[in-house]
Design a protein around this motif. Structure first.
Motif, PDB file in Angstrom:
ATOM      1  N   ARG A 129       0.838  -1.202   0.000  1.00  0.00           N
ATOM      2  CA  ARG A 129       0.000   0.000   0.000  1.00  0.00           C
ATOM      3  C   ARG A 129       0.875   1.255   0.000  1.00  0.00           C
ATOM      4  O   ARG A 129       0.653   2.186  -0.778  1.00  0.00           O
ATOM      5  CB  ARG A 129      -0.933  -0.001   1.223  1.00  0.00           C
ATOM      6  N   GLU A 130       1.892   1.258   0.855  1.00  0.00           N
ATOM      7  CA  GLU A 130       2.776   2.424   0.948  1.00  0.00           C
ATOM      8  C   GLU A 130       3.618   2.605  -0.312  1.00  0.00           C
ATOM      9  O   GLU A 130       3.833   3.733  -0.759  1.00  0.00           O
ATOM     10  CB  GLU A 130       3.667   2.307   2.182  1.00  0.00           C
ATOM     11  N   GLU A 131       4.088   1.492  -0.909  1.00  0.00           N
ATOM     12  CA  GLU A 131       4.861   1.577  -2.158  1.00  0.00           C
ATOM     13  C   GLU A 131       4.058   2.258  -3.255  1.00  0.00           C
ATOM     14  O   GLU A 131       4.610   2.971  -4.101  1.00  0.00           O
ATOM     15  CB  GLU A 131       5.258   0.183  -2.653  1.00  0.00           C
ATOM     16  N   ARG A 132       2.763   2.024  -3.260  1.00  0.00           N
ATOM     17  CA  ARG A 132       1.905   2.595  -4.297  1.00  0.00           C
ATOM     18  C   ARG A 132       1.406   3.995  -3.925  1.00  0.00           C
ATOM     19  O   ARG A 132       0.724   4.645  -4.714  1.00  0.00           O
ATOM     20  CB  ARG A 132       0.728   1.655  -4.565  1.00  0.00           C
ATOM     21  N   SER A 169      -3.532   5.556   0.490  1.00  0.00           N
ATOM     22  CA  SER A 169      -3.975   5.661   1.875  1.00  0.00           C
ATOM     23  C   SER A 169      -4.786   4.400   2.198  1.00  0.00           C
ATOM     24  O   SER A 169      -5.156   3.632   1.297  1.00  0.00           O
ATOM     25  CB  SER A 169      -4.852   6.898   2.057  1.00  0.00           C
ATOM     26  N   GLN A 170      -5.090   4.232   3.470  1.00  0.00           N
ATOM     27  CA  GLN A 170      -5.954   3.105   3.846  1.00  0.00           C
ATOM     28  C   GLN A 170      -7.330   3.258   3.206  1.00  0.00           C
ATOM     29  O   GLN A 170      -7.926   2.271   2.773  1.00  0.00           O
ATOM     30  CB  GLN A 170      -6.089   3.006   5.366  1.00  0.00           C
ATOM     31  N   VAL A 171      -7.793   4.483   3.113  1.00  0.00           N
ATOM     32  CA  VAL A 171      -9.102   4.739   2.509  1.00  0.00           C
ATOM     33  C   VAL A 171      -9.099   4.306   1.042  1.00  0.00           C
ATOM     34  O   VAL A 171     -10.041   3.653   0.570  1.00  0.00           O
ATOM     35  CB  VAL A 171      -9.482   6.240   2.640  1.00  0.00           C
ATOM     36  N   GLU A 172      -8.022   4.624   0.315  1.00  0.00           N
ATOM     37  CA  GLU A 172      -7.930   4.226  -1.097  1.00  0.00           C
ATOM     38  C   GLU A 172      -7.916   2.713  -1.243  1.00  0.00           C
ATOM     39  O   GLU A 172      -8.598   2.155  -2.104  1.00  0.00           O
ATOM     40  CB  GLU A 172      -6.664   4.800  -1.734  1.00  0.00           C
ATOM     41  N   LEU A 173      -7.095   2.050  -0.415  1.00  0.00           N
ATOM     42  CA  LEU A 173      -7.028   0.585  -0.508  1.00  0.00           C
ATOM     43  C   LEU A 173      -8.369  -0.038  -0.136  1.00  0.00           C
ATOM     44  O   LEU A 173      -8.812  -0.987  -0.787  1.00  0.00           O
ATOM     45  CB  LEU A 173      -5.911   0.029   0.384  1.00  0.00           C
ATOM     46  N   ALA A 174      -9.022   0.496   0.885  1.00  0.00           N
ATOM     47  CA  ALA A 174     -10.337  -0.029   1.275  1.00  0.00           C
ATOM     48  C   ALA A 174     -11.309   0.097   0.109  1.00  0.00           C
ATOM     49  O   ALA A 174     -12.062  -0.840  -0.192  1.00  0.00           O
ATOM     50  CB  ALA A 174     -10.851   0.718   2.501  1.00  0.00           C
ATOM     51  N   ARG A 175     -11.286   1.233  -0.574  1.00  0.00           N
ATOM     52  CA  ARG A 175     -12.171   1.443  -1.722  1.00  0.00           C
ATOM     53  C   ARG A 175     -11.855   0.451  -2.836  1.00  0.00           C
ATOM     54  O   ARG A 175     -12.743  -0.146  -3.439  1.00  0.00           O
ATOM     55  CB  ARG A 175     -12.036   2.878  -2.221  1.00  0.00           C
ATOM     56  N   ASP A 230     -14.489  -2.212   4.192  1.00  0.00           N
ATOM     57  CA  ASP A 230     -14.704  -1.105   5.111  1.00  0.00           C
ATOM     58  C   ASP A 230     -13.350  -0.606   5.615  1.00  0.00           C
ATOM     59  O   ASP A 230     -12.477  -1.410   5.946  1.00  0.00           O
ATOM     60  CB  ASP A 230     -15.579  -1.589   6.279  1.00  0.00           C
ATOM     61  N   ASN A 231     -13.161   0.709   5.684  1.00  0.00           N
ATOM     62  CA  ASN A 231     -11.895   1.285   6.116  1.00  0.00           C
ATOM     63  C   ASN A 231     -11.521   0.848   7.530  1.00  0.00           C
ATOM     64  O   ASN A 231     -10.357   0.607   7.839  1.00  0.00           O
ATOM     65  CB  ASN A 231     -11.944   2.817   6.025  1.00  0.00           C
ATOM     66  N   ILE A 252      -6.978  -4.827  10.251  1.00  0.00           N
ATOM     67  CA  ILE A 252      -6.104  -5.824   9.630  1.00  0.00           C
ATOM     68  C   ILE A 252      -4.664  -5.346   9.715  1.00  0.00           C
ATOM     69  O   ILE A 252      -3.759  -6.094  10.095  1.00  0.00           O
ATOM     70  CB  ILE A 252      -6.520  -6.089   8.162  1.00  0.00           C
ATOM     71  N   GLU A 253      -4.439  -4.083   9.368  1.00  0.00           N
ATOM     72  CA  GLU A 253      -3.080  -3.549   9.391  1.00  0.00           C
ATOM     73  C   GLU A 253      -2.518  -3.462  10.811  1.00  0.00           C
ATOM     74  O   GLU A 253      -1.312  -3.586  10.996  1.00  0.00           O
ATOM     75  CB  GLU A 253      -3.021  -2.185   8.700  1.00  0.00           C
ATOM     76  N   LYS A 254      -3.387  -3.273  11.795  1.00  0.00           N
ATOM     77  CA  LYS A 254      -2.933  -3.248  13.192  1.00  0.00           C
ATOM     78  C   LYS A 254      -2.711  -4.650  13.746  1.00  0.00           C
ATOM     79  O   LYS A 254      -2.086  -4.817  14.791  1.00  0.00           O
ATOM     80  CB  LYS A 254      -3.945  -2.514  14.065  1.00  0.00           C
ATOM     81  N   GLY A 255      -3.249  -5.648  13.062  1.00  0.00           N
ATOM     82  CA  GLY A 255      -3.089  -7.023  13.504  1.00  0.00           C
ATOM     83  C   GLY A 255      -4.149  -7.492  14.477  1.00  0.00           C
ATOM     84  O   GLY A 255      -4.009  -8.534  15.116  1.00  0.00           O
ATOM     85  N   THR A 256      -5.251  -6.746  14.584  1.00  0.00           N
ATOM     86  CA  THR A 256      -6.327  -7.136  15.503  1.00  0.00           C
ATOM     87  C   THR A 256      -7.465  -7.851  14.786  1.00  0.00           C
ATOM     88  O   THR A 256      -8.451  -8.219  15.421  1.00  0.00           O
ATOM     89  CB  THR A 256      -6.891  -5.889  16.227  1.00  0.00           C
TER      90      THR A 256
END
Length: 142
Positions: free
Chosen positions: A14-17, A20-26, A31-32, A38-42
């Motif tokens: 995600r960061e290489e591209r 944002s989390q919002v963009e990837l969620a879309r 859902d954001n 997921i990214e926090k590991g919870t």
């Protein structure tokens, strides 16, 4: 599969591209808040979500999971690239000499020889045109 390696791969891609989390969620139809967890590991990733991530990032699921260092299954290995180079050299030698032109150990048919010659000729024509575009002085261009 390590959940932390999957999580880290998602974050890294995600960061290489520059997303944002919002963009990837879309892009994944997710859902954001779920993506954030997921990214926090919870929160774990479902198999459908894994496929969505792979599609969004244009990588294989094996790459996301950390099971492969190749982003796509069809990427050539270094050995395959080396073998292709050797084969190409042998083909060109065969074209030049007219002897021993083989495809994967079988003698080339006339049709295969003609196709290869057409391909080589086409490539040479393209290269010549490109060279003329690059190196012809302006006063000779029309």
């Amino acid at each position: 599969m390590s959940d932390s390696s999957l999580r880290q791969n998602i974050i890294s891609l995600r960061e290489e591209r520059g997303w944002s989390q919002v963009e990837l969620a879309r892009k994944t139809g997710m859902d954001n808040t779920a993506l954030n967890r997921i990214e926090k590991g919870t929160r774990k990733v479902s198999s459908a979500e894994l496929e969505s991530f792979a599609t969004a990032f244009d990588v294989s699921t094996d790459f996301l999971l950390g099971n492969s260092n190749k982003e796509h299954y069809y990427e050539l290995t270094d050995k395959e690239k080396q073998d292709i180079g050797v084969q190409a050299e042998k083909l060109m030698e065969g074209i030049e000499s007219g002897n021993n032109l083989n495809f994967y150990g079988e003698p080339a048919t006339e049709e295969q020889k003609n196709r290869l010659l057409i391909a080589v000729k086409t490539a040479m024509e393209m290269n010549k045109k490109e060279a003329k575009r690059k190196f012809t002085p302006k006063k000779y261009r029309y």
